[in-house]
Design a protein around this motif. Structure first.
Motif, short mmCIF file in Angstrom:
data_model
loop_
_atom_site.label_atom_id
_atom_site.label_comp_id
_atom_site.label_asym_id
_atom_site.label_seq_id
_atom_site.Cartn_x
_atom_site.Cartn_y
_atom_site.Cartn_z
N GLY A 45 0.82 -1.20 0.00
CA GLY A 45 0.00 0.00 0.00
C GLY A 45 0.84 1.25 0.00
O GLY A 45 2.07 1.19 -0.13
N TYR A 46 0.16 2.36 0.15
CA TYR A 46 0.82 3.66 0.18
C TYR A 46 0.81 4.22 1.58
O TYR A 46 -0.23 4.26 2.24
CB TYR A 46 0.11 4.65 -0.76
CG TYR A 46 0.33 4.31 -2.21
CD1 TYR A 46 1.49 4.71 -2.86
CD2 TYR A 46 -0.61 3.58 -2.92
CE1 TYR A 46 1.71 4.38 -4.19
CE2 TYR A 46 -0.40 3.25 -4.25
CZ TYR A 46 0.75 3.66 -4.87
OH TYR A 46 0.97 3.32 -6.19
N VAL A 47 1.98 4.65 2.05
CA VAL A 47 2.10 5.32 3.33
C VAL A 47 1.47 6.70 3.17
O VAL A 47 1.75 7.40 2.19
CB VAL A 47 3.58 5.44 3.76
CG1 VAL A 47 3.69 6.23 5.05
CG2 VAL A 47 4.20 4.06 3.88
N LEU A 48 0.63 7.08 4.13
CA LEU A 48 -0.04 8.38 4.07
C LEU A 48 0.59 9.35 5.06
O LEU A 48 0.96 8.97 6.18
CB LEU A 48 -1.53 8.23 4.40
CG LEU A 48 -2.31 7.25 3.53
CD1 LEU A 48 -3.77 7.20 3.98
CD2 LEU A 48 -2.22 7.63 2.06
N ASP A 49 0.69 10.62 4.66
CA ASP A 49 1.17 11.65 5.58
C ASP A 49 -0.02 12.16 6.40
O ASP A 49 -1.15 11.66 6.27
CB ASP A 49 1.90 12.77 4.83
CG ASP A 49 1.02 13.58 3.90
OD1 ASP A 49 -0.22 13.45 3.94
OD2 ASP A 49 1.58 14.35 3.09
N ASN A 50 0.21 13.16 7.23
CA ASN A 50 -0.84 13.69 8.11
C ASN A 50 -2.00 14.32 7.35
O ASN A 50 -3.09 14.47 7.90
CB ASN A 50 -0.26 14.72 9.08
CG ASN A 50 0.66 14.08 10.08
OD1 ASN A 50 0.55 12.88 10.36
ND2 ASN A 50 1.60 14.83 10.61
N SER A 51 -1.79 14.66 6.09
CA SER A 51 -2.85 15.25 5.27
C SER A 51 -3.60 14.21 4.45
O SER A 51 -4.52 14.53 3.73
CB SER A 51 -2.26 16.30 4.32
OG SER A 51 -1.64 17.33 5.05
#
Length: 80
Positions: A45-51
């Motif tokens: 998957g994709y790591v998500l940032d705080n946004s």
């Protein structure tokens, strides 16, 4: 919990010792074949940032019992 593509999950030390700092991941693929280690699986998957923006793609080997669902991050849109 076996995540499905589209799920957003929180990975902590409960999922694997490598996650000393929690990681938020939007799942894109789960490995269909059985792992040789009971209760563990490969997920991508994709790591998500705080946004909620995808910042990098990862493939991780995790303890399925340690995966926690994460409420989706709401993206803020600029008023144009």
């Amino acid at each position: 919990m076996m995540p499905t593509p589209g799920d957003v999950v929180r990975l902590t030390k409960s999922a694997s010792p490598q996650f000393g700092k929690p990681l938020i991941l939007r799942v894109t693929k789960t490995e269909g074949r059985r792992s040789s280690v009971y209760g563990w699986a490969w997920i991508e998957g994709y790591v998500l940032d705080n946004s909620g923006n995808a910042i990098t793609k990862r493939s991780v080997f995790v303890n399925l019992e340690g995966i926690a669902p994460q409420a989706p991050v709401r993206l803020r849109h600029a008023n144009i």
